[in-house]
Design an enzyme around this catalytic site. Structure first.
Site, mmCIF file in Angstrom:
data_model
loop_
_atom_site.group_PDB
_atom_site.id
_atom_site.type_symbol
_atom_site.label_atom_id
_atom_site.label_comp_id
_atom_site.label_asym_id
_atom_site.label_seq_id
_atom_site.Cartn_x
_atom_site.Cartn_y
_atom_site.Cartn_z
ATOM 1 N N ASN A 178 0.878 21.147 4.247
ATOM 2 C CA ASN A 178 1.674 22.180 3.587
ATOM 3 C C ASN A 178 3.042 21.613 3.239
ATOM 4 O O ASN A 178 3.970 21.620 4.042
ATOM 5 C CB ASN A 178 1.796 23.411 4.488
ATOM 6 C CG ASN A 178 0.472 24.111 4.620
ATOM 7 O OD1 ASN A 178 0.019 24.777 3.682
ATOM 8 N ND2 ASN A 178 -0.206 23.915 5.752
ATOM 9 N N GLU A 179 3.131 21.090 2.042
ATOM 10 C CA GLU A 179 4.343 20.417 1.599
ATOM 11 C C GLU A 179 5.434 21.437 1.306
ATOM 12 O O GLU A 179 5.165 22.646 1.231
ATOM 13 C CB GLU A 179 4.022 19.583 0.345
ATOM 14 C CG GLU A 179 2.980 18.501 0.565
ATOM 15 C CD GLU A 179 3.454 17.364 1.476
ATOM 16 O OE1 GLU A 179 4.452 17.526 2.210
ATOM 17 O OE2 GLU A 179 2.807 16.296 1.461
#
Ligand code: F6R
Length: 680
Positions: A178-179
């Site tokens: 989850n950037e």
């Protein structure tokens, strides 16, 4: 607190672990944090927690649903689970597992596949039934991914939800993949990887351009649904992002900060990863130190006063009582009386670190001026902040061993001091600890093979060489990115680095017979991932030390090199010295730790500062230039730091000189800093 047997105690954080306490206006840490001395200890504790959960739920006739991560961080936890399974009867047959993520596209057998990772690091060694294991599928067509993601979410729900989720944290703050920008309610989906994440993965893929652009990951929302969450982070390179995730208010630029919103989430850190938390970095800002259970040690005083001077842009000797009072140092000032006294003491300590004679001066007793290390001295008079250690007998010239983990760390990190030690007449040995062969490009090896072939042809010696060259070429023609090289190619790459190291050492003034190549066995896997340190690594190191009987050792003390090689190399030196502790020479042998390839010592940590003249800076640069095969390796850090090694080294040395200057100490062109290793 027990110490991990395999790795040395990081030299920077000494003294007790400060407890998390509420600051005046609330809590600085927004999520529970547990800090262990060493990663091994933390991993074992988390593995025990998992084992207890499994046992407890089994007793109640229930399965345990685990959320699992890959990457370097959880490996210690998996190792301990395997040990518990093999030797303490822990069965994992009741475990249902869901992995966080997988690169996309990715074949399950590829070297970098998370399917393969999980098999190699856990599932091949324990009894989780295959049909209870879930890992996102990297082989799907793009059009099939969305439905598969939904199905993954349903499967988690059907299993009853995740009981315990294990996480690592990326340098972007990602959990799973989850950037930055991931929503708190995001679910399992295809995501485009951040450039920092891709550059961090570059060495696993033997080049950033081979790293997939996308991955399938559970969302932040899917992770937060877990009943309990444990995020592990180890190493100095994680310290800044850990601080942001723990101390900054929740924001979707740092996905891990979402754990602040969870009722049962915990960060489990080693000291290095905890190093930037305010309770370590500037504990005086958290509250009175007594409440944290720590004392104003001389090192802490030095750190506080230097950071005050730098923050205010004032030299040390110009800090006033008001400056101390207004910037969180009332406690220190009230214990010490006057700013003037504290300033002058810290100034003297810093001044005493500077020496152009790292091995001492002939015919003179050497004065190493440094703080005495840990231990409370609140009750001692001010003068004791600084102690002088005067070596009564200071031999000259000295026998010196410079340990260099990779073949270029010596010149990158301490090239100026190396040159000085040689020029000042010491018997300087250099020991290259690993072959460094995996950091040579295929093209570079191919070019050298070509040269040798031409050379042999020119002198009619070509036959055997031709066979080896053909074998290497045939391999290179079909080589998959990241595949392990055939032994001949590994040898060629090692030789390239050897000849470069020899050229750089000779240029620095070392005699040819004092150049040693240790080729420590832990490194020789042909892969980025190395074996753990073993007795052979220690034995090889001991043999050299016994032969030289050094007065001084220089070794790499960084804790954040990307693949841990420096840490293992330091462990080999310290392990060997421990074995040799009863030898006469070893008792008085000094161990100086250098840094520089990845980060630098902070000014309050430095015990010896060796200034470099402008000429020496250039000579050091020339020595680094000998490592031609590493020139374009500088592309590896990716967009985060496109400078070459020599540029990074020079910038760091100039920065240290600038810091000394700002503190009101002499102004030099550049400075190399060293920390004296203390046996704790
Ligand atoms: C791995 C994962 C990632 C890693 C993170 C840290 O499944 O989801 O979030 O946990 O990139 O990686 P390491 O542990 O290699 O530093």
């Amino acid at each position: 607190m027990t110490k991990d047997a395999t790795l040395p105690v990081p030299p920077i954080y000494r003294g007790p672990l400060p407890q998390a306490v509420p600051a005046a206006g609330g809590t600085i840490e927004r999520v529970p944090v547990t800090v262990y001395e060493q990663p091994g200890e933390a991993s074992r504790a988390v593995a025990r927690e998992i084992a207890e959960l499994i046992t407890e739920r089994k007793r109640a006739g229930r399965k345990t649903v685990l959320g699992l991560a890959t990457g370097s961080t959880p490996v210690g936890v998996y190792d301990e689970l395997i040990r518990l399974h093999r030797h303490e009867g822990l069965s994992l047959a009741s475990v249902v597992s869901f992995n966080l993520d997988e690169y996309w596209p990715m074949a399950p057998d590829a070297l970098q596949s998370y399917h393969r990772f999980m098999r190699e690091h856990l599932f091949d060694h324990v009894d989780v039934p295959a049909d209870q294991i879930h890992i996102p599928d990297g082989t799907l067509e793009r059009s099939a991914v969305a439905a598969a993601c939904q199905h993954y979410e349903e499967a988690i729900r059907e299993a009853g939800g995740i009981d315990l989720q294990i996480l690592g944290i990326g340098r972007t703050g990602h959990i799973g993949f989850n950037e930055p920008g991931s929503a708190i309610d995001s679910r399992t989906r295809l995501i485009t990887l951040d450039s920092v994440t891709r550059s961090d993965a570059a060495s696993d893929f033997f080049g950033e351009w081979n790293v997939p652009r996308q991955a399938i990951t559970m969302g932040v929302g899917s992770i937060l649904d877990a009943r309990r969450i444990v995020l592990l982070a180890f190493g100095e390179h994680k310290a800044s992002i850990v601080r942001r995730a723990v101390e900054e208010p929740f924001n979707n630029h740092v996905s891990a900060s979402a754990l602040q919103q969870h009722p049962d989430a915990r960060f489990v850190l080693d000291r290095a990863a905890a190093g930037r938390l305010t309770r370590f970095e500037a504990p005086w800002l958290v509250g009175p130190l007594d409440l944290l259970g720590i004392h104003w040690t001389d090192e802490l005083v030095r750190k506080a006063v230097i950071s005050l001077a730098l923050r205010l842009g004032k030299p040390l000797l110009k800090l006033t009582d008001g400056d101390y009072n207004e910037h969180g140092l009332q406690d220190l000032l009230s214990k010490r009386g006057r700013a003037y006294d504290i300033n002058i003491n810290v100034f003297r300590v810093m001044q005493g670190t500077i020496t152009g004679w790292p091995g001492g001066k002939p015919g003179r007793a050497r004065r190493i001026r440094r703080p005495v290390g840990s231990g409370p001295f609140d009750s001692q008079p001010v003068q004791d902040v600084v102690r002088e250690i005067v070596a009564e007998e200071d031999p000259f010239p000295k026998r010196v061993v410079v340990f260099s983990p990779h073949p270029d760390d010596d010149v990158i990190s301490m090239g100026g001091t190396f040159i000085r030690l040689c020029e000042q007449g010491h018997e300087v040995h250099v020991a290259y600890q690993t072959s460094g062969n995996i950091a040579v490009w295929d093209e570079s090896a191919d070019r050298h093979v070509d040269f040798v072939e031409e050379f042999c042809r020119a002198f009619s010696e070509g036959k055997a060489v031709g066979t080896v060259a053909e074998r290497i070429r045939a391999f290179l023609r079909n080589k998959e990115p990241g595949a392990v090289d055939i032994p001949e190619l590994q040898t060629v790459k090692g030789l390239i680095r050897r000849s470069e190291a020899r050229a750089a050492a000779l240029l620095s003034g070392v005699k040819a017979e004092r150049i040693h190549f240790l080729d420590l066995p832990f490194y020789e896997t042909g892969r980025v991932r190395k074996k753990p340190i073993g007795p052979d690594d220690i034995a090889v190191t001991m043999r050299l030390l016994e032969a030289v009987k050094p007065h001084q050792i220089y070794a790499a003390g960084d804790l954040s090199d990307p693949h841990g090689t420096h840490r293992v190399c330091l462990a080999a030196v310290l392990g060997a010295m421990k074995e040799l502790a009863d030898r006469d020479w070893a008792r008085s042998c000094e161990i100086w730790l250098y840094r520089g390839a990845w980060q630098e010592w902070e000014p309050h940590e430095i015990d010896m500062a060796v200034p470099l003249s402008p000429d020496e800076v250039v000579r050091k640069r020339m020595a680094i230039f000998k490592h031609e095969s590493q020139k374009d390796r500088a592309l590896f850090p990716g967009p985060t730091d496109p400078r070459e090694f020599w540029q990074r080294a020079e910038d760091r040395n100039r920065d240290t000189a600038r810091l000394y200057d700002k503190l009101g100490l002499p102004e030099y062109e550049a400075i190399e800093g060293f920390v004296l290793h203390r046996v704790s």
